[in-house]
Scaffold this motif. Structure first.
Motif, PDB file in Angstrom:
ATOM      1  N   ALA A 158      -0.017  -7.009   2.332  1.00 55.36           N
ATOM      2  CA  ALA A 158       1.275  -7.279   1.702  1.00 55.36           C
ATOM      3  C   ALA A 158       2.180  -6.057   1.708  1.00 55.36           C
ATOM      4  CB  ALA A 158       1.068  -7.755   0.267  1.00 55.36           C
ATOM      5  N   ALA A 159       3.496  -6.328   1.668  1.00 55.43           N
ATOM      6  CA  ALA A 159       4.511  -5.302   1.439  1.00 55.43           C
ATOM      7  C   ALA A 159       5.364  -5.760   0.260  1.00 55.43           C
ATOM      8  CB  ALA A 159       5.375  -5.112   2.687  1.00 55.43           C
ATOM      9  N   LEU A 160       5.672  -4.831  -0.643  1.00 56.91           N
ATOM     10  CA  LEU A 160       6.434  -5.145  -1.856  1.00 56.91           C
ATOM     11  C   LEU A 160       7.625  -4.193  -1.948  1.00 56.91           C
ATOM     12  CD1 LEU A 160       6.603  -6.600  -4.704  1.00 56.91           C
ATOM     13  CD2 LEU A 160       5.238  -4.679  -5.567  1.00 56.91           C
ATOM     14  N   TYR A 161       8.796  -4.748  -2.285  1.00 60.00           N
ATOM     15  CA  TYR A 161       9.983  -3.907  -2.455  1.00 60.00           C
ATOM     16  C   TYR A 161      10.712  -4.320  -3.730  1.00 60.00           C
ATOM     17  CZ  TYR A 161      14.610  -1.927  -1.993  1.00 60.00           C
ATOM     18  OH  TYR A 161      15.766  -1.244  -2.254  1.00 60.00           O
ATOM     19  N   LEU A 219       6.057  -0.594  -1.371  1.00 56.36           N
ATOM     20  CA  LEU A 219       4.599  -0.559  -1.193  1.00 56.36           C
ATOM     21  C   LEU A 219       4.235  -1.344   0.061  1.00 56.36           C
ATOM     22  CD1 LEU A 219       1.509  -0.464  -2.036  1.00 56.36           C
ATOM     23  CD2 LEU A 219       1.984  -2.540  -3.376  1.00 56.36           C
ATOM     24  N   LEU A 220       3.360  -0.762   0.864  1.00 53.82           N
ATOM     25  CA  LEU A 220       2.748  -1.520   1.949  1.00 53.82           C
ATOM     26  C   LEU A 220       1.242  -1.312   1.851  1.00 53.82           C
ATOM     27  CD1 LEU A 220       3.921  -2.066   5.552  1.00 53.82           C
ATOM     28  CD2 LEU A 220       1.509  -1.675   5.080  1.00 53.82           C
ATOM     29  N   MET A 221       0.529  -2.412   1.722  1.00 55.60           N
ATOM     30  CA  MET A 221      -0.919  -2.380   1.547  1.00 55.60           C
ATOM     31  C   MET A 221      -1.552  -3.135   2.700  1.00 55.60           C
ATOM     32  SD  MET A 221      -2.963  -3.798  -1.770  1.00 55.60           S
ATOM     33  CE  MET A 221      -2.229  -5.411  -1.483  1.00 55.60           C
ATOM     34  N   ASP A 222      -2.156  -2.385   3.627  1.00 58.29           N
ATOM     35  CA  ASP A 222      -2.745  -2.990   4.820  1.00 58.29           C
ATOM     36  C   ASP A 222      -4.258  -3.072   4.649  1.00 58.29           C
ATOM     37  OD1 ASP A 222      -2.140  -3.812   7.731  1.00 58.29           O
ATOM     38  OD2 ASP A 222      -3.847  -2.444   7.925  1.00 58.29           O
ATOM     39  N   ARG A 223      -4.763  -4.292   4.476  1.00 57.97           N
ATOM     40  CA  ARG A 223      -6.186  -4.471   4.186  1.00 57.97           C
ATOM     41  C   ARG A 223      -7.065  -4.182   5.406  1.00 57.97           C
ATOM     42  NH1 ARG A 223      -6.925  -4.316  -1.241  1.00 57.97           N
ATOM     43  NH2 ARG A 223      -5.779  -5.955  -2.335  1.00 57.97           N
ATOM     44  N   ALA A 224      -6.526  -4.401   6.620  1.00 60.89           N
ATOM     45  CA  ALA A 224      -7.338  -4.196   7.819  1.00 60.89           C
ATOM     46  C   ALA A 224      -7.730  -2.734   7.964  1.00 60.89           C
ATOM     47  CB  ALA A 224      -6.580  -4.670   9.053  1.00 60.89           C
ATOM     48  N   SER A 225      -6.775  -1.823   7.745  1.00 56.49           N
ATOM     49  CA  SER A 225      -7.046  -0.391   7.890  1.00 56.49           C
ATOM     50  C   SER A 225      -7.477   0.262   6.587  1.00 56.49           C
ATOM     51  CB  SER A 225      -5.788   0.315   8.410  1.00 56.49           C
ATOM     52  OG  SER A 225      -4.727   0.194   7.462  1.00 56.49           O
ATOM     53  N   GLY A 226      -7.197  -0.429   5.451  1.00 58.78           N
ATOM     54  CA  GLY A 226      -7.478   0.176   4.149  1.00 58.78           C
ATOM     55  C   GLY A 226      -6.392   1.135   3.705  1.00 58.78           C
ATOM     56  N   ASN A 227      -5.282   1.207   4.454  1.00 61.45           N
ATOM     57  CA  ASN A 227      -4.202   2.135   4.124  1.00 61.45           C
ATOM     58  C   ASN A 227      -3.261   1.554   3.077  1.00 61.45           C
ATOM     59  OD1 ASN A 227      -5.065   4.066   6.012  1.00 61.45           O
ATOM     60  ND2 ASN A 227      -3.933   3.052   7.675  1.00 61.45           N
ATOM     61  N   ILE A 228      -2.830   2.412   2.152  1.00 59.29           N
ATOM     62  CA  ILE A 228      -1.823   2.042   1.164  1.00 59.29           C
ATOM     63  C   ILE A 228      -0.692   3.063   1.267  1.00 59.29           C
ATOM     64  CG2 ILE A 228      -1.278   1.838  -1.295  1.00 59.29           C
ATOM     65  CD1 ILE A 228      -4.080   0.818  -1.765  1.00 59.29           C
ATOM     66  N   VAL A 242       9.104   6.270   4.948  1.00 56.10           N
ATOM     67  CA  VAL A 242       7.706   6.309   5.395  1.00 56.10           C
ATOM     68  C   VAL A 242       7.693   5.845   6.845  1.00 56.10           C
ATOM     69  CG1 VAL A 242       5.329   5.623   4.936  1.00 56.10           C
ATOM     70  CG2 VAL A 242       6.991   5.646   3.059  1.00 56.10           C
ATOM     71  N   GLU A 243       7.277   6.721   7.733  1.00 56.97           N
ATOM     72  CA  GLU A 243       7.323   6.412   9.159  1.00 56.97           C
ATOM     73  C   GLU A 243       5.921   6.181   9.727  1.00 56.97           C
ATOM     74  OE1 GLU A 243       9.455   9.483  11.141  1.00 56.97           O
ATOM     75  OE2 GLU A 243      11.349   9.070  10.102  1.00 56.97           O
ATOM     76  N   ASN A 244       5.877   5.369  10.770  1.00 53.05           N
ATOM     77  CA  ASN A 244       4.665   5.144  11.563  1.00 53.05           C
ATOM     78  C   ASN A 244       3.454   4.757  10.706  1.00 53.05           C
ATOM     79  OD1 ASN A 244       6.089   5.817  13.924  1.00 53.05           O
ATOM     80  ND2 ASN A 244       5.717   8.003  13.559  1.00 53.05           N
ATOM     81  N   MET A 245       3.644   3.751   9.863  1.00 51.83           N
ATOM     82  CA  MET A 245       2.545   3.228   9.058  1.00 51.83           C
ATOM     83  C   MET A 245       1.642   2.366   9.938  1.00 51.83           C
ATOM     84  SD  MET A 245       4.654   2.139   5.591  1.00 51.83           S
ATOM     85  CE  MET A 245       5.969   1.306   6.483  1.00 51.83           C
ATOM     86  N   THR A 301       7.876   1.278  10.137  1.00 52.38           N
ATOM     87  CA  THR A 301       8.678   2.342   9.526  1.00 52.38           C
ATOM     88  C   THR A 301       9.532   1.751   8.407  1.00 52.38           C
ATOM     89  OG1 THR A 301       8.761   3.707  11.515  1.00 52.38           O
ATOM     90  CG2 THR A 301      10.531   4.019   9.918  1.00 52.38           C
ATOM     91  N   TYR A 302       9.616   2.485   7.303  1.00 56.55           N
ATOM     92  CA  TYR A 302      10.453   2.086   6.157  1.00 56.55           C
ATOM     93  C   TYR A 302      11.483   3.189   5.919  1.00 56.55           C
ATOM     94  CZ  TYR A 302      11.832   1.756   1.235  1.00 56.55           C
ATOM     95  OH  TYR A 302      12.552   1.712   0.064  1.00 56.55           O
ATOM     96  N   ILE A 303      12.764   2.806   5.881  1.00 57.94           N
ATOM     97  CA  ILE A 303      13.834   3.768   5.612  1.00 57.94           C
ATOM     98  C   ILE A 303      14.827   3.143   4.630  1.00 57.94           C
ATOM     99  CG2 ILE A 303      15.703   5.170   6.587  1.00 57.94           C
ATOM    100  CD1 ILE A 303      14.286   5.066   9.267  1.00 57.94           C
ATOM    101  N   PRO A 304      14.923   3.663   3.404  1.00 57.64           N
ATOM    102  CA  PRO A 304      15.940   3.176   2.466  1.00 57.64           C
ATOM    103  C   PRO A 304      17.298   3.807   2.802  1.00 57.64           C
ATOM    104  CG  PRO A 304      14.587   4.853   1.422  1.00 57.64           C
ATOM    105  CD  PRO A 304      14.048   4.680   2.813  1.00 57.64           C
TER     106      PRO A 304
END
Length: 501
Positions: free
Chosen positions: A371-374, A412-421, A430-433, A441-444
């Motif tokens: 999931a990604a949450l904003y 928030l970006l929570m990637d369950r496959a890689s376990g990365n938060i 946040v670049e190159n997630m 990439t996330y850029i506000p």
């Protein structure tokens, strides 16, 4: 003589038809809740497929999930808990169940052990009438499915004092014959055996949460019930019955927002368990077993995430302290695999989309989707301690607290496959997630404009939609493995986190 024979045959035929009509009417008008809850009990008991029986009140029916127990430990069980069931009814539920099967283990919960009255239709003198009527109605859930027998008569007479009320359970057509205005399609499906039924081996899960639950009591290990109660007596009877029949027994006290009498009951239950030399798990004393703000559906009942934690606690105990078989992979238990797959789909569906954002966020802790949450900087959700807690419970960090304190947008970006938060506050990019969708990439940019895109495709912005400029919360879910987007939810958090269909 011939005329007499014909008349006799006609009379017999009429009586057969009349009996058939009456049986049909009884089946159609009968309230189906008991049949739906217990259908699989009778079928699985007949196959000798039930290793464990769970007994207790709604704390059990909502707090222990046999499907999770099977999926995680391979243990087969049935939840015989009933709404409002005292230990006296749990005793009779056990006795009735033993007519159909002999489990290896019984797990009995001791909520309401402080209750000290003989009959549910009388209770205490000061008990409000609506409480008595509720108890009388709730007893039908566990009683109606069992056919009339000497055992059922004995149970009813021990639980109910008024002879007229006793007849409700022995001849329930008296109660249900006037249900014609309430009949639904499922009432008629009972005739063909195609009606709905409980798919969780007797359990009922509560998914929604209550955000204002107080859980700050101080546990008093010295507290005890001031008098020996009827329910204590029936806990002893349950233990006696199990020990006499060579059935293992585990006594529990499941977690909830307890009051002083509950702590007294929990300690007194421990004394009885120790007296009989049987194991006891008092979860009121286990501070870390549930998160009250995420695992309680209301002060007295666990949510489905809380039930998963409690079921896991009991499953660990059973796997470590008994020799119960792991039935996973056994073709004879394929039905359990089917029910498990069905419940997994139900959970996943709620993670992808649900009418309440708070429930959906909490279900995401189960990890079936990414999931990604904003949240925008002026989002009311950022100023809601409960919402921030649900997010922190999901991430395992307190980054969102910073956003709430400083009134800054949150990502928030929570990637369950890689376990990365990945998390960001304010105008932090946040670049190159690394995600199962690919690198992102996330850029506000400004308050109502921010970018979230695949690094390889800058033209496709996931976080912008002209039709949803006023929505302060966005939630995107995607598949852990394929990266396929599953849902994109927009929400105005000021509207009680309700999501428009």
């Amino acid at each position: 003589m011939k005329r007499k024979l014909i008349l006799t045959l006609k009379t017999i035929l009429f009586l057969i038809l009349l009996g058939g009509v009456l049986c049909t009417v009884m089946l159609v008008t009968e309230r189906k809740t008991s049949y739906m809850k217990n259908k699989d009990f009778f079928e699985e008991a007949k196959k000798d497929h039930l290793d464990v029986l769970f007994l207790g009140s709604s704390h059990v029916i909502n707090g222990i999930n046999p499907i999770d127990l099977y999926e995680d430990y391979g243990i087969t069980s049935y939840n015989l808990g009933g709404h409002g069931s005292l230990l006296k009814e749990s005793y009779w539920q056990l006795i009735r169940a033993l007519d159909y099967c002999k489990p290896d283990y019984v797990v009995v919960d001791c909520f309401m052990m402080d209750r000290n009255y003989d009959y549910i239709d009388e209770m205490y003198e000061e008990t409000p009438e609506e409480f008595r009527q509720a108890a009388i109605s709730q007893l039908h859930l566990n009683m109606d499915a069992y056919p009339l027998s000497k055992l059922k008569i004995a149970a009813v007479k021990d639980l109910v004092h008024d002879p007229d009320i006793q007849k409700q359970y022995l001849f329930d057509f008296m109660v249900y014959h006037n249900r014609w205005n309430e009949l639904e399609q499922k009432d008629f499906q009972r005739l063909t055996g195609t009606s709905e039924y409980n798919m969780l081996m007797g359990a009922e899960m509560k998914h929604e949460l209550e955000g204002s639950i107080s859980y700050d009591y101080e546990y008093d290990t010295a507290a005890r019930l001031p008098e020996h109660t009827v329910c204590e007596e029936y806990l002893m009877k349950i233990i006696d019955e199990c020990q006499r029949d060579g059935i293992g027994i585990l006594v529990t006290y499941l977690p909830f927002a307890a009051e002083p009498q509950d702590i007294q009951s929990a300690n007194s239950a421990g004394d009885i368990a120790a007296q009989y030399g049987v194991p006891y798990i008092n979860m009121l004393q286990m501070e870390d077993i549930i998160d009250p703000k995420a695992d309680l559906s209301d002060p007295g009942h666990l949510s489905s995430t809380g039930a998963k934690k409690v079921t896991d606690c009991i499953g660990k105990w059973l796997s470590e302290n008994t020799d119960l078989k792991d039935h996973r992979g056994d073709a004879e238990f394929s039905k359990w695999d089917e029910l498990s797959a069905g419940y997994d789909k139900e959970v996943r569906d709620r993670e992808i989309s649900y009418r309440l954002l708070t429930t959906q966020l909490n279900m995401l802790t189960l990890g079936d989707v990414s999931a990604a949450l904003y949240l925008t900087e002026d989002s009311p959700a950022l100023q809601d301690p409960w919402f921030r807690h649900l997010v922190s419970n999901l991430t395992g960090t307190d980054k969102i607290e910073e956003a709430g304190r400083d009134h800054q947008q949150y990502f928030l970006l929570m990637d369950r496959a890689s376990g990365n938060i990945y998390e960001a506050v304010g105008y932090e990019p946040v670049e190159n997630m690394d995600t199962s969708m690919g690198q992102m990439t996330y850029i506000p940019i400004e308050k109502k404009f921010r970018l979230l895109y695949l690094t390889s495709d800058e033209n496709n912005n996931f976080l912008y939609d002209d039709d949803h400029l006023e929505d302060d919360v966005q939630l995107i879910t995607y598949d852990n493995n394929s990266g396929e987007m599953l849902s994109h939810i927009y929400c105005e958090s000021s509207h009680n986190y309700e999501i428009e269909e």
